[in-house]
Write a protein that holds these residues in place. Structure first.
Motif, PDB file in Angstrom:
ATOM      1  N   GLY A 147       0.798  -1.226   0.000  1.00 57.47           N
ATOM      2  CA  GLY A 147       0.000   0.000   0.000  1.00 57.47           C
ATOM      3  C   GLY A 147       0.825   1.268   0.000  1.00 57.47           C
ATOM      4  O   GLY A 147       0.322   2.343  -0.310  1.00 57.47           O
ATOM      5  N   LYS A 148       2.099   1.152   0.339  1.00 62.45           N
ATOM      6  CA  LYS A 148       2.994   2.309   0.315  1.00 62.45           C
ATOM      7  C   LYS A 148       3.617   2.480  -1.065  1.00 62.45           C
ATOM      8  O   LYS A 148       3.743   1.514  -1.832  1.00 62.45           O
ATOM      9  N   ASP A 149       4.033   3.696  -1.381  1.00 60.16           N
ATOM     10  CA  ASP A 149       4.843   3.893  -2.575  1.00 60.16           C
ATOM     11  C   ASP A 149       6.166   3.175  -2.365  1.00 60.16           C
ATOM     12  O   ASP A 149       6.723   3.176  -1.242  1.00 60.16           O
ATOM     13  N   ILE A 150       6.692   2.590  -3.421  1.00 59.13           N
ATOM     14  CA  ILE A 150       7.919   1.805  -3.265  1.00 59.13           C
ATOM     15  C   ILE A 150       9.074   2.645  -2.738  1.00 59.13           C
ATOM     16  O   ILE A 150       9.967   2.142  -2.045  1.00 59.13           O
ATOM     17  N   SER A 151       9.057   3.949  -3.010  1.00 63.19           N
ATOM     18  CA  SER A 151      10.115   4.840  -2.513  1.00 63.19           C
ATOM     19  C   SER A 151      10.136   4.898  -0.996  1.00 63.19           C
ATOM     20  O   SER A 151      11.181   5.157  -0.391  1.00 63.19           O
ATOM     21  N   ASP A 152       8.993   4.664  -0.358  1.00 59.94           N
ATOM     22  CA  ASP A 152       8.914   4.618   1.108  1.00 59.94           C
ATOM     23  C   ASP A 152       9.095   3.196   1.626  1.00 59.94           C
ATOM     24  O   ASP A 152       9.760   2.966   2.639  1.00 59.94           O
ATOM     25  N   ALA A 153       8.503   2.232   0.915  1.00 57.08           N
ATOM     26  CA  ALA A 153       8.521   0.841   1.381  1.00 57.08           C
ATOM     27  C   ALA A 153       9.934   0.270   1.487  1.00 57.08           C
ATOM     28  O   ALA A 153      10.207  -0.572   2.346  1.00 57.08           O
ATOM     29  N   ILE A 154      10.839   0.736   0.634  1.00 62.46           N
ATOM     30  CA  ILE A 154      12.201   0.187   0.658  1.00 62.46           C
ATOM     31  C   ILE A 154      12.960   0.537   1.935  1.00 62.46           C
ATOM     32  O   ILE A 154      13.996  -0.076   2.227  1.00 62.46           O
ATOM     33  N   PHE A 155      12.449   1.484   2.715  1.00 66.27           N
ATOM     34  CA  PHE A 155      13.128   1.876   3.952  1.00 66.27           C
ATOM     35  C   PHE A 155      12.371   1.420   5.204  1.00 66.27           C
ATOM     36  O   PHE A 155      12.705   1.811   6.318  1.00 66.27           O
ATOM     37  N   VAL A 156      11.348   0.587   5.023  1.00 64.76           N
ATOM     38  CA  VAL A 156      10.555   0.080   6.140  1.00 64.76           C
ATOM     39  C   VAL A 156      11.263  -1.121   6.770  1.00 64.76           C
ATOM     40  O   VAL A 156      11.755  -2.007   6.070  1.00 64.76           O
ATOM     41  N   GLU A 157      11.330  -1.167   8.105  1.00 61.49           N
ATOM     42  CA  GLU A 157      11.910  -2.333   8.801  1.00 61.49           C
ATOM     43  C   GLU A 157      11.098  -3.584   8.475  1.00 61.49           C
ATOM     44  O   GLU A 157       9.898  -3.507   8.219  1.00 61.49           O
ATOM     45  N   PRO A 158      11.754  -4.751   8.424  1.00 60.97           N
ATOM     46  CA  PRO A 158      13.114  -5.026   8.884  1.00 60.97           C
ATOM     47  C   PRO A 158      14.225  -4.731   7.873  1.00 60.97           C
ATOM     48  O   PRO A 158      15.349  -5.190   8.073  1.00 60.97           O
TER      49      PRO A 158
END
Length: 357
Positions: free
Chosen positions: A63-74
Protein backbone atom coordinates in the motif's frame (compact mmCIF):
# COMPACT_ATOMS: atom_id res chain seq x y z
CA UNK A 1 17.28 9.08 -29.90
CA UNK A 2 16.78 7.52 -26.46
CA UNK A 3 15.79 3.89 -25.92
CA UNK A 4 12.28 2.92 -24.81
CA UNK A 5 12.18 2.18 -21.09
CA UNK A 6 12.77 -1.37 -19.87
CA UNK A 7 9.69 -1.97 -17.71
CA UNK A 8 10.41 -4.14 -14.66
CA UNK A 9 8.41 -5.53 -11.76
CA UNK A 10 10.00 -6.31 -8.39
CA UNK A 11 9.08 -9.36 -6.37
CA UNK A 12 9.98 -8.82 -2.70
CA UNK A 13 10.64 -5.30 -1.39
CA UNK A 14 13.51 -6.18 0.94
CA UNK A 15 17.11 -5.00 1.20
CA UNK A 16 18.02 -6.05 -2.36
CA UNK A 17 15.05 -4.13 -3.75
CA UNK A 18 16.05 -1.13 -1.64
CA UNK A 19 19.57 -1.07 -3.09
CA UNK A 20 18.23 -1.64 -6.62
CA UNK A 21 15.71 1.21 -6.42
CA UNK A 22 18.27 3.55 -4.85
CA UNK A 23 20.76 2.58 -7.54
CA UNK A 24 18.39 3.49 -10.38
CA UNK A 25 18.01 6.94 -8.86
CA UNK A 26 21.74 7.30 -8.11
CA UNK A 27 22.81 6.57 -11.69
CA UNK A 28 19.89 8.10 -13.60
CA UNK A 29 21.68 11.34 -14.48
CA UNK A 30 24.78 9.47 -15.71
CA UNK A 31 27.07 11.74 -13.69
CA UNK A 32 29.29 8.81 -12.73
CA UNK A 33 30.09 5.27 -13.83
CA UNK A 34 31.89 4.40 -10.59
CA UNK A 35 30.46 1.23 -9.08
CA UNK A 36 28.91 -0.07 -12.30
CA UNK A 37 30.18 -3.25 -13.94
CA UNK A 38 28.87 -2.01 -17.29
CA UNK A 39 27.84 1.53 -18.14
CA UNK A 40 26.11 0.46 -21.37
CA UNK A 41 24.87 -2.98 -22.45
CA UNK A 42 23.56 -3.36 -25.98
CA UNK A 43 22.89 0.37 -26.09
CA UNK A 44 20.92 0.35 -22.82
CA UNK A 45 21.95 2.59 -19.92
CA UNK A 46 20.86 2.32 -16.28
CA UNK A 47 18.55 5.29 -16.88
CA UNK A 48 16.61 3.15 -19.40
CA UNK A 49 15.21 0.94 -16.59
CA UNK A 50 11.79 1.82 -15.18
CA UNK A 51 9.97 0.19 -12.26
CA UNK A 52 6.31 -0.37 -13.09
CA UNK A 53 5.16 -2.78 -10.35
CA UNK A 54 6.21 -4.24 -7.00
CA UNK A 55 4.88 -7.03 -4.78
CA UNK A 56 5.38 -7.91 -1.11
CA UNK A 57 3.53 -9.65 1.71
CA UNK A 58 4.58 -7.40 4.62
CA UNK A 59 1.56 -5.40 5.84
CA UNK A 60 3.81 -2.44 6.66
CA UNK A 61 5.04 -2.23 3.04
CA UNK A 62 1.95 -3.10 1.00
CA UNK A 63 0.00 0.00 0.00
CA UNK A 64 2.99 2.31 0.31
CA UNK A 65 4.84 3.89 -2.58
CA UNK A 66 7.92 1.80 -3.27
CA UNK A 67 10.12 4.84 -2.51
CA UNK A 68 8.91 4.62 1.11
CA UNK A 69 8.52 0.84 1.38
CA UNK A 70 12.20 0.19 0.66
CA UNK A 71 13.13 1.88 3.95
CA UNK A 72 10.55 0.08 6.14
CA UNK A 73 11.91 -2.33 8.80
CA UNK A 74 13.11 -5.03 8.88
CA UNK A 75 15.04 -3.60 5.88
CA UNK A 76 18.42 -2.52 7.21
CA UNK A 77 20.74 -1.92 4.28
CA UNK A 78 22.73 1.22 3.57
CA UNK A 79 20.77 4.33 2.54
CA UNK A 80 22.99 5.91 -0.11
CA UNK A 81 20.43 7.86 -2.15
CA UNK A 82 17.20 9.77 -1.57
CA UNK A 83 14.40 8.37 -3.73
CA UNK A 84 11.50 10.61 -4.80
CA UNK A 85 7.93 9.35 -4.91
CA UNK A 86 7.75 6.96 -7.89
CA UNK A 87 3.94 6.55 -7.94
CA UNK A 88 4.36 2.77 -7.76
CA UNK A 89 2.21 1.27 -5.01
CA UNK A 90 3.48 -1.99 -3.51
CA UNK A 91 0.79 -4.60 -4.18
CA UNK A 92 0.08 -7.71 -2.10
CA UNK A 93 1.67 -10.95 -3.23
CA UNK A 94 1.18 -14.54 -2.12
CA UNK A 95 3.05 -15.76 0.97
CA UNK A 96 3.22 -19.57 0.62
CA UNK A 97 6.64 -20.50 2.13
CA UNK A 98 8.13 -17.00 1.70
CA UNK A 99 8.37 -16.31 5.44
CA UNK A 100 10.59 -18.45 7.67
CA UNK A 101 9.73 -19.30 11.26
CA UNK A 102 12.19 -16.79 12.72
CA UNK A 103 11.01 -13.93 10.48
CA UNK A 104 7.33 -14.61 11.27
CA UNK A 105 7.84 -12.94 14.64
CA UNK A 106 8.99 -9.69 12.98
CA UNK A 107 6.34 -9.05 10.31
CA UNK A 108 2.59 -9.23 9.81
CA UNK A 109 1.54 -10.65 6.47
CA UNK A 110 -1.32 -9.45 4.26
CA UNK A 111 -4.01 -11.63 2.75
CA UNK A 112 -2.87 -13.47 -0.35
CA UNK A 113 -3.60 -11.91 -3.72
CA UNK A 114 -4.92 -13.89 -6.66
CA UNK A 115 -4.26 -11.01 -9.07
CA UNK A 116 -0.53 -11.38 -9.75
CA UNK A 117 -0.81 -12.24 -13.45
CA UNK A 118 -3.41 -9.53 -13.96
CA UNK A 119 -1.21 -6.93 -12.21
CA UNK A 120 1.79 -7.92 -14.33
CA UNK A 121 -0.17 -7.59 -17.55
CA UNK A 122 -1.77 -4.28 -16.58
CA UNK A 123 1.58 -2.79 -15.54
CA UNK A 124 3.01 -3.74 -18.97
CA UNK A 125 6.04 -5.22 -17.19
CA UNK A 126 8.55 -6.93 -19.47
CA UNK A 127 10.68 -8.47 -16.73
CA UNK A 128 9.93 -9.80 -13.23
CA UNK A 129 12.88 -9.71 -10.83
CA UNK A 130 12.68 -12.35 -8.10
CA UNK A 131 14.14 -11.01 -4.83
CA UNK A 132 12.26 -13.27 -2.42
CA UNK A 133 13.96 -14.65 0.72
CA UNK A 134 16.21 -17.70 0.49
CA UNK A 135 14.27 -20.94 0.90
CA UNK A 136 11.02 -19.71 -0.69
CA UNK A 137 10.74 -22.80 -2.86
CA UNK A 138 6.95 -22.95 -3.33
CA UNK A 139 6.65 -19.18 -3.69
CA UNK A 140 9.34 -18.92 -6.36
CA UNK A 141 7.74 -21.67 -8.43
CA UNK A 142 4.34 -20.00 -8.11
CA UNK A 143 5.73 -16.68 -9.36
CA UNK A 144 7.75 -18.39 -12.10
CA UNK A 145 4.48 -19.79 -13.44
CA UNK A 146 2.92 -16.31 -13.14
CA UNK A 147 5.75 -14.95 -15.29
CA UNK A 148 5.09 -17.60 -17.92
CA UNK A 149 1.34 -16.94 -17.85
CA UNK A 150 1.89 -13.18 -18.19
CA UNK A 151 4.62 -13.66 -20.84
CA UNK A 152 7.05 -11.69 -18.67
CA UNK A 153 10.78 -12.44 -18.51
CA UNK A 154 11.96 -13.92 -15.18
CA UNK A 155 15.27 -13.13 -13.48
CA UNK A 156 15.69 -15.54 -10.58
CA UNK A 157 18.10 -13.92 -8.13
CA UNK A 158 17.78 -16.52 -5.35
CA UNK A 159 18.92 -20.15 -4.95
CA UNK A 160 15.66 -21.92 -5.72
CA UNK A 161 16.43 -23.82 -8.89
CA UNK A 162 14.39 -22.72 -11.90
CA UNK A 163 16.88 -22.22 -14.74
CA UNK A 164 18.93 -25.15 -13.42
CA UNK A 165 15.86 -27.39 -13.22
CA UNK A 166 15.38 -29.07 -16.60
CA UNK A 167 11.58 -29.15 -16.36
CA UNK A 168 11.28 -25.45 -15.52
CA UNK A 169 13.98 -24.48 -18.03
CA UNK A 170 12.10 -26.24 -20.81
CA UNK A 171 8.80 -24.77 -19.67
CA UNK A 172 10.16 -21.24 -20.14
CA UNK A 173 11.73 -22.15 -23.49
CA UNK A 174 8.56 -23.88 -24.78
CA UNK A 175 6.57 -20.74 -23.96
CA UNK A 176 9.28 -18.46 -25.42
CA UNK A 177 9.56 -16.57 -22.12
CA UNK A 178 13.06 -15.21 -21.27
CA UNK A 179 14.79 -16.69 -18.21
CA UNK A 180 18.00 -15.83 -16.34
CA UNK A 181 19.01 -17.73 -13.19
CA UNK A 182 19.73 -19.02 -10.64
CA UNK A 183 21.15 -17.19 -7.60
CA UNK A 184 22.70 -13.82 -8.46
CA UNK A 185 26.42 -13.34 -7.90
CA UNK A 186 27.52 -10.27 -5.99
CA UNK A 187 29.67 -7.69 -7.73
CA UNK A 188 32.64 -8.59 -5.54
CA UNK A 189 31.25 -11.09 -3.06
CA UNK A 190 32.42 -14.12 -1.15
CA UNK A 191 31.57 -16.63 -3.87
CA UNK A 192 33.11 -14.70 -6.78
CA UNK A 193 36.31 -14.13 -4.76
CA UNK A 194 36.39 -17.80 -3.73
CA UNK A 195 35.72 -18.90 -7.31
CA UNK A 196 38.47 -16.64 -8.67
CA UNK A 197 40.97 -18.08 -6.20
CA UNK A 198 39.91 -21.65 -7.05
CA UNK A 199 40.35 -20.78 -10.74
CA UNK A 200 43.77 -19.29 -9.99
CA UNK A 201 44.87 -22.49 -8.25
CA UNK A 202 43.64 -24.50 -11.24
CA UNK A 203 45.28 -22.23 -13.83
CA UNK A 204 48.61 -22.30 -11.98
CA UNK A 205 48.70 -26.07 -11.46
CA UNK A 206 47.93 -26.08 -7.71
CA UNK A 207 45.68 -28.93 -6.59
CA UNK A 208 42.88 -27.57 -4.35
CA UNK A 209 42.62 -30.17 -1.60
CA UNK A 210 40.40 -28.54 1.03
CA UNK A 211 38.40 -25.32 1.27
CA UNK A 212 35.77 -23.48 3.27
CA UNK A 213 33.77 -20.27 3.01
CA UNK A 214 31.92 -19.30 6.20
CA UNK A 215 29.63 -16.27 6.09
CA UNK A 216 27.86 -14.29 8.81
CA UNK A 217 25.46 -11.36 8.48
CA UNK A 218 22.56 -9.53 10.09
CA UNK A 219 19.90 -9.21 7.38
CA UNK A 220 16.67 -11.19 6.98
CA UNK A 221 18.26 -13.72 4.64
CA UNK A 222 20.75 -14.71 7.33
CA UNK A 223 17.92 -14.93 9.87
CA UNK A 224 15.93 -17.11 7.46
CA UNK A 225 18.95 -19.31 6.88
CA UNK A 226 19.11 -20.28 10.55
CA UNK A 227 16.61 -22.88 9.32
CA UNK A 228 18.94 -25.42 7.77
CA UNK A 229 16.26 -26.82 5.46
CA UNK A 230 15.83 -23.36 3.86
CA UNK A 231 19.57 -23.29 3.28
CA UNK A 232 20.12 -26.50 1.31
CA UNK A 233 19.92 -25.02 -2.20
CA UNK A 234 21.98 -22.01 -1.11
CA UNK A 235 24.82 -24.31 -0.07
CA UNK A 236 24.50 -26.28 -3.30
CA UNK A 237 24.54 -23.12 -5.42
CA UNK A 238 27.56 -21.54 -3.73
CA UNK A 239 29.48 -24.81 -3.57
CA UNK A 240 28.95 -25.70 -7.23
CA UNK A 241 30.01 -22.20 -8.31
CA UNK A 242 33.41 -22.75 -6.67
CA UNK A 243 34.01 -26.45 -7.24
CA UNK A 244 33.00 -26.31 -10.92
CA UNK A 245 36.23 -24.43 -11.69
CA UNK A 246 38.48 -26.27 -9.21
CA UNK A 247 41.24 -28.62 -10.32
CA UNK A 248 40.78 -28.07 -14.05
CA UNK A 249 37.05 -28.82 -13.81
CA UNK A 250 37.50 -32.12 -11.97
CA UNK A 251 35.95 -30.69 -8.81
CA UNK A 252 36.66 -31.68 -5.21
CA UNK A 253 35.89 -34.40 -2.69
CA UNK A 254 32.60 -33.23 -1.08
CA UNK A 255 33.99 -34.07 2.38
CA UNK A 256 36.76 -31.50 1.88
CA UNK A 257 34.64 -28.46 1.04
CA UNK A 258 32.19 -26.45 3.17
CA UNK A 259 30.60 -23.32 1.74
CA UNK A 260 27.66 -21.27 2.94
CA UNK A 261 26.12 -19.04 5.60
CA UNK A 262 27.00 -20.10 9.11
CA UNK A 263 25.31 -17.66 11.52
CA UNK A 264 23.10 -14.60 12.05
CA UNK A 265 24.64 -11.63 13.85
CA UNK A 266 21.95 -8.96 14.24
CA UNK A 267 24.25 -5.96 14.79
CA UNK A 268 25.96 -6.54 11.45
CA UNK A 269 22.68 -5.45 9.77
CA UNK A 270 23.11 -5.82 5.99
CA UNK A 271 26.85 -6.25 6.23
CA UNK A 272 28.27 -9.67 5.47
CA UNK A 273 31.60 -10.97 6.69
CA UNK A 274 33.12 -13.91 4.83
CA UNK A 275 36.01 -16.10 6.00
CA UNK A 276 37.60 -18.06 3.15
CA UNK A 277 40.40 -20.64 3.26
CA UNK A 278 41.93 -22.68 0.45
CA UNK A 279 44.49 -25.42 1.10
CA UNK A 280 46.44 -26.60 -1.92
CA UNK A 281 49.28 -28.86 -3.02
CA UNK A 282 51.83 -27.04 -5.18
CA UNK A 283 55.12 -27.89 -6.92
CA UNK A 284 56.82 -30.91 -5.40
CA UNK A 285 53.76 -31.66 -3.26
CA UNK A 286 54.49 -28.80 -0.85
CA UNK A 287 51.50 -27.03 0.77
CA UNK A 288 50.17 -23.66 -0.43
CA UNK A 289 47.37 -22.08 1.63
CA UNK A 290 45.40 -18.85 1.29
CA UNK A 291 43.12 -17.17 3.83
CA UNK A 292 40.90 -14.18 2.98
CA UNK A 293 38.47 -12.11 5.04
CA UNK A 294 35.92 -10.03 3.14
CA UNK A 295 33.37 -7.51 4.44
CA UNK A 296 30.67 -6.02 2.20
CA UNK A 297 27.23 -4.44 2.36
CA UNK A 298 25.37 -7.44 1.00
CA UNK A 299 22.48 -5.91 -0.94
CA UNK A 300 24.24 -3.06 -2.80
CA UNK A 301 26.85 -5.66 -3.74
CA UNK A 302 24.25 -7.53 -5.83
CA UNK A 303 22.07 -4.64 -7.07
CA UNK A 304 24.49 -3.62 -9.83
CA UNK A 305 24.53 -7.18 -11.12
CA UNK A 306 20.73 -7.19 -11.26
CA UNK A 307 20.89 -3.97 -13.31
CA UNK A 308 23.16 -5.75 -15.80
CA UNK A 309 20.90 -8.83 -15.94
CA UNK A 310 17.90 -6.66 -16.84
CA UNK A 311 19.70 -4.96 -19.72
CA UNK A 312 21.08 -8.23 -21.07
CA UNK A 313 17.61 -9.79 -20.97
CA UNK A 314 16.05 -6.85 -22.79
CA UNK A 315 18.76 -6.79 -25.45
CA UNK A 316 18.70 -10.50 -26.26
CA UNK A 317 14.89 -10.73 -26.04
CA UNK A 318 14.53 -7.89 -28.54
CA UNK A 319 16.89 -9.80 -30.86
CA UNK A 320 14.90 -13.00 -30.42
CA UNK A 321 18.06 -14.68 -29.11
CA UNK A 322 17.00 -16.54 -25.95
CA UNK A 323 19.94 -18.96 -26.30
CA UNK A 324 22.39 -16.20 -25.34
CA UNK A 325 20.59 -15.78 -22.01
CA UNK A 326 22.36 -19.01 -20.98
CA UNK A 327 25.65 -17.13 -21.42
CA UNK A 328 24.29 -14.30 -19.27
CA UNK A 329 23.30 -16.79 -16.57
CA UNK A 330 26.77 -18.36 -16.68
CA UNK A 331 28.33 -14.92 -16.19
CA UNK A 332 25.99 -13.45 -13.55
CA UNK A 333 24.59 -16.43 -11.63
CA UNK A 334 26.05 -18.91 -9.15
CA UNK A 335 23.95 -21.86 -10.33
CA UNK A 336 23.24 -21.43 -14.05
CA UNK A 337 21.77 -24.08 -16.32
CA UNK A 338 25.07 -24.21 -18.21
CA UNK A 339 28.41 -23.32 -16.66
CA UNK A 340 31.32 -21.68 -18.47
CA UNK A 341 34.68 -20.11 -17.73
CA UNK A 342 34.15 -16.51 -16.62
CA UNK A 343 36.67 -14.85 -18.93
CA UNK A 344 35.42 -16.73 -21.98
CA UNK A 345 31.80 -15.92 -21.16
CA UNK A 346 32.44 -12.21 -20.64
CA UNK A 347 34.38 -12.00 -23.88
CA UNK A 348 31.50 -13.60 -25.81
CA UNK A 349 28.97 -11.26 -24.20
CA UNK A 350 31.11 -8.23 -25.06
CA UNK A 351 31.19 -9.33 -28.69
CA UNK A 352 27.47 -10.09 -28.84
CA UNK A 353 26.26 -6.87 -27.22
CA UNK A 354 29.05 -4.46 -28.22
CA UNK A 355 29.34 -3.22 -24.65
CA UNK A 356 30.72 0.30 -24.50
CA UNK A 357 33.26 0.59 -21.71
Amino acid sequence: MSNPKIKVAILGVGNCASSFVQGLEYYKDEKTEIGLISDVIGGFKVSDIQIVAAFDINKDKVGKDISDAIFVEPNNTSKFCEVPNLNIEVKPGKTLDGVGKFVKELITTVDDSEEIVKELKESKAEILINLLPVGSDEAVKFYAQCAIDAKVGFINCIPVFIARDEEWYNKFRDNKVPLIGDDIKSQVGATIVHRALAQLFSDRGVELKRSYQLNVGGNMDFLNMLEEDRLETKRTSKTSSVTSVANKGKGMDPDNVRIGPSDYVKWLEDRKKAFIRLEGEAFGGVPLNIEVQLEVWDSPNSAGVVIDAIRYMKYFTDKGDLDSLDLVSAWLMKAPAKTAKDNDTLSKLHNLTHIED
